[in-house]
Write an enzyme that holds these catalytic residues in place. Structure first.
Site, PDB file in Angstrom:
ATOM      1  N   TYR A 143      12.485  26.505  -1.793  1.00  0.00           N
ATOM      2  CA  TYR A 143      12.068  26.492  -0.382  1.00  0.00           C
ATOM      3  C   TYR A 143      13.278  26.728   0.514  1.00  0.00           C
ATOM      4  CZ  TYR A 143      10.159  24.662   4.018  1.00  0.00           C
ATOM      5  OH  TYR A 143       9.768  24.496   5.335  1.00  0.00           O
ATOM      6  N   LYS A 147      13.915  29.609   3.364  1.00  0.00           N
ATOM      7  CA  LYS A 147      14.203  29.301   4.763  1.00  0.00           C
ATOM      8  C   LYS A 147      15.596  29.791   5.176  1.00  0.00           C
ATOM      9  CE  LYS A 147      10.445  27.417   6.359  1.00  0.00           C
ATOM     10  NZ  LYS A 147       9.711  28.015   7.489  1.00  0.00           N
TER      11      LYS A 147
END
Length: 236
Positions: A143, A147
């Protein structure tokens, strides 16, 4: 960029921060707010216009561009988190899924709507990022990769769309009290508070907003001899 009389599209607006952003846009006087969701029937917020929008679907994005020729603010909020580390057995598959939603989705939407924003005076793009753009935890490795890529995308868009007068705002925050973080035992910000911070920053002409204490602490740590993103030293 003012929300008063703006035409706004919020992706992933059926719940969590997306729903809070749609409400904040209405509160700030937006003329029309489109609430994008894979299943528009899941959009329950009064006053918005639901629109079918899977950010990984070229067809959905093209249809949205045709449906909203007067768009002035694009908020790239939709995203997923699968909770995996970069050395897990599923890391490659998980990273691909998260990059599709968290990086390629905002990239495709921003490119698709950039000409619309230009025709409408420049407008604005808001990318919902995270303090995890800057640091990686064992349970957020892939993740964080997605990002971090979205953060770099935001900076690239800001530079390349400057000439057409498009404001690009990157929004960073820590954990929020949403379905995505339901199983995480940590301090969490209220989505409504984060949404209001984003609206305030955009209207103030900012390029970046640190929407809670977690984001502010992580960013402040960049100046330390050993920043948080480096983790603990070996042997500590």
């Amino acid at each position: 960029m003012n929300f008063k009389d703006a035409v706004v599209l919020v992706t992933g607006a059926n719940r969590g921060l997306g729903k809070a952003l749609a409400q904040a846009a209405l509160n700030a006087g937006a003329r029309k707010v489109y609430a994008g969701a894979r299943n528009p029937a899941a959009v329950t917020l009064p006053g918005v216009t639901p629109i079918k929008l899977d950010v990984t679907s070229e067809a959905d994005i093209a249809a949205a561009v045709q449906a909203i020729p007067d768009l002035t603010i694009l908020i790239n909020n939709a995203g997923i988190s699968s909770g995996g580390g970069v050395t897990s057995p599923e890391a490659i598959a998980t990273a691909r899924l998260e990059l599709e939603a968290n990086f390629f989705g905002p990239l495709a939407l921003s490119n698709a709507f950039a000409p619309t924003l230009k025709r409408n005076g420049g407008g604005a793009i808001v990318n919902i990022l995270s303090a995890l753009s800057w640091i990686s935890l064992p349970s957020t490795g892939t993740y964080s990769v997605s990002k971090a890529a979205a953060w770099a995308l935001t900076n690239g868009l800001r530079g390349e769309l400057f000439a057409q007068n498009t404001q690009v705002l990157g929004a960073h925050m820590g954990y929020m009290d949403t379905d995505m973080t339901a199983g995480i035992d940590a301090p969490k910000a209220a989505p409504a508070d984060v949404a209001q911070a984003i609206v305030t920053a955009l209207e103030a002409g900012e390029s970046e907003v640190l929407a809670d204490d977690t984001a502010r602490q992580v960013k402040a740590g960049f100046g330390l001899p050993r920043s948080a993103y480096l983790g603990a030293p070996l042997g500590a």
